[in-house]
Design a protein around this motif. Structure first.
Motif, PDB file in Angstrom:
ATOM      1  N   ALA A 168      36.615  38.253  23.390  1.00 58.22           N
ATOM      2  CA  ALA A 168      37.888  38.839  23.785  1.00 58.22           C
ATOM      3  C   ALA A 168      37.730  39.723  25.019  1.00 58.22           C
ATOM      4  O   ALA A 168      38.577  39.727  25.917  1.00 58.22           O
ATOM      5  CB  ALA A 168      38.467  39.652  22.630  1.00 58.22           C
ATOM      6  N   MET A 169      36.637  40.466  25.089  1.00 63.25           N
ATOM      7  CA  MET A 169      36.377  41.377  26.198  1.00 63.25           C
ATOM      8  C   MET A 169      36.270  40.617  27.518  1.00 63.25           C
ATOM      9  O   MET A 169      36.783  41.060  28.556  1.00 63.25           O
ATOM     10  CB  MET A 169      35.078  42.140  25.929  1.00 63.25           C
ATOM     11  N   TYR A 170      35.659  39.443  27.485  1.00 65.38           N
ATOM     12  CA  TYR A 170      35.437  38.696  28.715  1.00 65.38           C
ATOM     13  C   TYR A 170      36.742  38.235  29.353  1.00 65.38           C
ATOM     14  O   TYR A 170      36.821  38.067  30.573  1.00 65.38           O
ATOM     15  CB  TYR A 170      34.535  37.486  28.446  1.00 65.38           C
ATOM     16  N   LEU A 171      37.796  38.064  28.562  1.00 67.74           N
ATOM     17  CA  LEU A 171      39.069  37.590  29.081  1.00 67.74           C
ATOM     18  C   LEU A 171      39.603  38.520  30.172  1.00 67.74           C
ATOM     19  O   LEU A 171      39.959  38.072  31.266  1.00 67.74           O
ATOM     20  CB  LEU A 171      40.090  37.469  27.949  1.00 67.74           C
ATOM     21  N   LEU A 172      39.662  39.817  29.895  1.00 69.62           N
ATOM     22  CA  LEU A 172      40.172  40.748  30.879  1.00 69.62           C
ATOM     23  C   LEU A 172      39.106  41.182  31.881  1.00 69.62           C
ATOM     24  O   LEU A 172      39.402  41.424  33.049  1.00 69.62           O
ATOM     25  CB  LEU A 172      40.781  41.971  30.189  1.00 69.62           C
ATOM     26  N   MET A 173      37.863  41.259  31.444  1.00 72.51           N
ATOM     27  CA  MET A 173      36.796  41.638  32.361  1.00 72.51           C
ATOM     28  C   MET A 173      36.617  40.589  33.464  1.00 72.51           C
ATOM     29  O   MET A 173      36.174  40.898  34.571  1.00 72.51           O
ATOM     30  CB  MET A 173      35.477  41.827  31.598  1.00 72.51           C
ATOM     31  N   SER A 174      36.969  39.344  33.186  1.00 71.25           N
ATOM     32  CA  SER A 174      36.831  38.289  34.186  1.00 71.25           C
ATOM     33  C   SER A 174      37.779  38.536  35.357  1.00 71.25           C
ATOM     34  O   SER A 174      37.472  38.178  36.498  1.00 71.25           O
ATOM     35  CB  SER A 174      37.104  36.924  33.560  1.00 71.25           C
ATOM     36  N   LEU A 175      38.940  39.153  35.105  1.00 69.56           N
ATOM     37  CA  LEU A 175      39.836  39.527  36.195  1.00 69.56           C
ATOM     38  C   LEU A 175      39.166  40.542  37.115  1.00 69.56           C
ATOM     39  O   LEU A 175      39.288  40.480  38.340  1.00 69.56           O
ATOM     40  CB  LEU A 175      41.131  40.110  35.629  1.00 69.56           C
ATOM     41  N   MET A 176      38.445  41.465  36.520  1.00 73.14           N
ATOM     42  CA  MET A 176      37.706  42.450  37.292  1.00 73.14           C
ATOM     43  C   MET A 176      36.638  41.780  38.156  1.00 73.14           C
ATOM     44  O   MET A 176      36.502  42.073  39.356  1.00 73.14           O
ATOM     45  CB  MET A 176      37.044  43.457  36.337  1.00 73.14           C
ATOM     46  N   MET A 177      35.903  40.859  37.571  1.00 70.52           N
ATOM     47  CA  MET A 177      34.846  40.168  38.307  1.00 70.52           C
ATOM     48  C   MET A 177      35.443  39.341  39.442  1.00 70.52           C
ATOM     49  O   MET A 177      34.861  39.233  40.527  1.00 70.52           O
ATOM     50  CB  MET A 177      34.058  39.273  37.356  1.00 70.52           C
ATOM     51  N   GLY A 178      36.606  38.745  39.190  1.00 66.70           N
ATOM     52  CA  GLY A 178      37.248  37.960  40.234  1.00 66.70           C
ATOM     53  C   GLY A 178      37.631  38.807  41.428  1.00 66.70           C
ATOM     54  O   GLY A 178      37.421  38.415  42.585  1.00 66.70           O
ATOM     55  N   LEU A 179      38.191  39.982  41.183  1.00 65.61           N
ATOM     56  CA  LEU A 179      38.604  40.855  42.274  1.00 65.61           C
ATOM     57  C   LEU A 179      37.411  41.359  43.082  1.00 65.61           C
ATOM     58  O   LEU A 179      37.473  41.445  44.307  1.00 65.61           O
ATOM     59  CB  LEU A 179      39.416  42.026  41.727  1.00 65.61           C
ATOM     60  N   THR A 180      36.314  41.684  42.415  1.00 65.76           N
ATOM     61  CA  THR A 180      35.128  42.115  43.161  1.00 65.76           C
ATOM     62  C   THR A 180      34.551  40.959  43.967  1.00 65.76           C
ATOM     63  O   THR A 180      33.996  41.166  45.045  1.00 65.76           O
ATOM     64  CB  THR A 180      34.057  42.701  42.223  1.00 65.76           C
ATOM     65  N   THR A 181      34.692  39.738  43.458  1.00 68.17           N
ATOM     66  CA  THR A 181      34.269  38.567  44.221  1.00 68.17           C
ATOM     67  C   THR A 181      35.119  38.427  45.478  1.00 68.17           C
ATOM     68  O   THR A 181      34.607  38.090  46.559  1.00 68.17           O
ATOM     69  CB  THR A 181      34.389  37.288  43.369  1.00 68.17           C
ATOM     70  N   GLY A 182      36.425  38.686  45.349  1.00 71.12           N
ATOM     71  CA  GLY A 182      37.295  38.648  46.521  1.00 71.12           C
ATOM     72  C   GLY A 182      36.854  39.637  47.583  1.00 71.12           C
ATOM     73  O   GLY A 182      36.868  39.331  48.789  1.00 71.12           O
ATOM     74  N   VAL A 183      36.459  40.824  47.170  1.00 67.97           N
ATOM     75  CA  VAL A 183      35.948  41.832  48.102  1.00 67.97           C
ATOM     76  C   VAL A 183      34.720  41.304  48.837  1.00 67.97           C
ATOM     77  O   VAL A 183      34.609  41.398  50.073  1.00 67.97           O
ATOM     78  CB  VAL A 183      35.595  43.137  47.355  1.00 67.97           C
ATOM     79  N   SER A 184      33.784  40.723  48.092  1.00 64.81           N
ATOM     80  CA  SER A 184      32.532  40.275  48.698  1.00 64.81           C
ATOM     81  C   SER A 184      32.749  39.127  49.678  1.00 64.81           C
ATOM     82  O   SER A 184      32.078  39.051  50.718  1.00 64.81           O
ATOM     83  CB  SER A 184      31.534  39.864  47.606  1.00 64.81           C
TER      84      SER A 184
END
Length: 450
Positions: A60-76
């Motif tokens: 369940a945690m990975y569902l919302l945390m994946s949005l966080m990882m996606g945004l940091t990927t956009g930054v990079s």
């Protein structure tokens, strides 16, 4: 300054990918080692029910945390492209804009995560015996996700500039601190699963703060004057254009994982425990692919920014070679030592038997499935984010479909075949897109727009 970053637009490709990817891999391995220790401590001191609850909460945690990882990927991606183009002014402006994007997204994830935690667990068909423990774990994780964002954000910035060593150092700090806090808050101070969650939150927050402070010290381009600390609407939009599809792709994949977890949760605690432990090993295998993919993503981002598409294709061929060498070792080791690995984490003969079955199946498919990360990162870093989203959709459709189809045909044993077949389908989609050359057309159009 140059010694603290890596220009990947020139020089031998294979050594650059290895040099960049090795610290990334080591960091991920340290994180996985912590996860194994976390599983061991929870299982040893709190029992199989707590272990099953933490495993369910992780899905369940990975569902919302994946949005966080996606945004940091956009930054990079945006920073890497400007860095490859030699535009340091835009690098600084993108960094400043990313602060506001990261802060805003963290607030949203915290609120929606805490409010939706029990609902997510309900969708996972979590049993009454495990629900309260899993809910407690999730509330603490989402409540402290600012620390997680802090570390992942500054690490993404540094990797986009070619520095993968400093994030490694502070990830090691985080992992060691996690272990110490786990022992303190579970074995010494008996806080139960709440102790495991608090250990994770505190360790990530401390590590992120230290990493940020050190980054400011060694990278002058990240030291912003007060007048520079503002959000550029265009750059924020670019971060979101890359980050949101990536986050959605990761999220919808996690939804399909949740569908598989929900089906598994209808079986016995022994099978849930087996799946929880075996997926830790599976995730360890994915660290190899993700490390290679992260190196390729930074490499592609910088070279797309420099307009050198021939070098991009050369980098992909080098990544194939590294991939086959790594999995040529990993897969046989998992196959041979599956029973030994399971025995470390549980003494239940039934759980051990289930876990061995699954590990021996997925290890056979990793050699092909791991290339999925290469295609994800090449397409994403070149701007073809819609196709990475399509790859994610293919995973959702196939994983959910196969979950119900295979279990009807083969019972619980069909569960073990769902992910491997899903990987093969997603790899096919990525390979077709990459070799079509559409990614290069998109990258050239975006370069003109910039």
């Amino acid at each position: 300054m140059k010694k603290n970053v890596m220009d990947m637009t020139r020089g031998p490709i294979m050594p650059q990918l290895v040099r960049f990817g090795t610290p990334v891999l080591l960091g991920m391995l340290f994180q996985r080692i912590y996860n194994f220790v976390d599983v061991f401590i929870v299982g040893r001191y709190l029992g199989d029910e707590a272990l099953a609850a933490v495993s369910i909460a992780g899905s369940a945690m990975y569902l919302l945390m994946s949005l966080m990882m996606g945004l940091t990927t956009g930054v990079s991606i945006v920073i890497a492209q400007y860095y490859g183009a030699g535009n340091e002014k835009k690098v600084r402006e993108t960094f400043a804009s990313s602060i506001f994007v990261a802060a805003g997204s963290t607030a949203l994830i915290t609120v929606f995560g805490m409010l939706g935690a029990r609902g997510l667990l309900g969708l996972l068909q979590t049993s009454d015996a495990l629900l309260d423990m899993a809910h407690t774990y999730l509330l603490i994780i989402f409540g402290g996700c600012a620390g997680t964002m802090l570390y992942n954000w500054i690490s993404a910035v540094m990797r986009s500039l070619g520095n993968s060593v400093v994030p490694l150092v502070f990830l090691i700090v985080s992992s060691v601190l996690n272990v110490v806090l786990d022992i303190l808050l579970i074995a010494v101070i008996p806080l139960g699963v709440a102790g495991a969650a608090l250990a994770t939150v505190l360790a990530q927050a401390i590590s992120g703060a230290l990493c940020l402070a050190y980054a400011f010290r060694i990278l002058p381009q990240l030291r912003l004057a007060r007048t520079e600390l503002r959000m550029d609407p265009y750059l924020a939009k670019q971060i979101l254009i890359f980050g949101i599809p990536t986050g959605l792709q990761m999220s919808i994949i996690s939804i399909s994982d949740m569908a598989l977890q929900a089906k598994i949760n209808t079986y016995s605690t022994a099978l849930i425990v087996a799946y929880g432990v075996a997926t830790k090993v599976e995730f360890l295998g994915w660290q190899l692919a993700e490390a290679i993919g992260t190196a390729v993503g930074t490499f592609v981002g910088q070279n797309v920014g420099a307009g050198d598409y021939k070098r991009v294709r050369q980098g992909v061929r080098c990544a194939y070679g590294i991939h086959f060498i790594c999995y040529g070792v990993f897969c046989p080791v998992v196959w041979l030592f599956a029973r030994t690995i399971m025995s470390v984490f549980t003494q239940s003969p039934e759980s051990i038997g289930y876990g061995v079955e699954y590990m021996r199946i997925f290890s056979f498919f990793f050699l092909i499935g791991g290339t999925m990360c290469i295609y994800h990162n090449v397409l994403r870093a070149s701007g073809d984010v819609k196709m990475t989203l399509a790859m994610g959709m293919s995973e959702v459709i196939t994983r959910i479909g196969f979950t119900f189809l295979f279990t009807e045909w083969m019972g619980y044993w069909g569960l073990w075949w769902v992910s491997p077949i899903t990987w093969l389908c997603a790899v096919a989609v990525g390979a077709i897109r990459y070799y079509s050359g559409k990614w290069e057309e998109i990258a050239r159009k975006q370069a003109i727009a910039r």
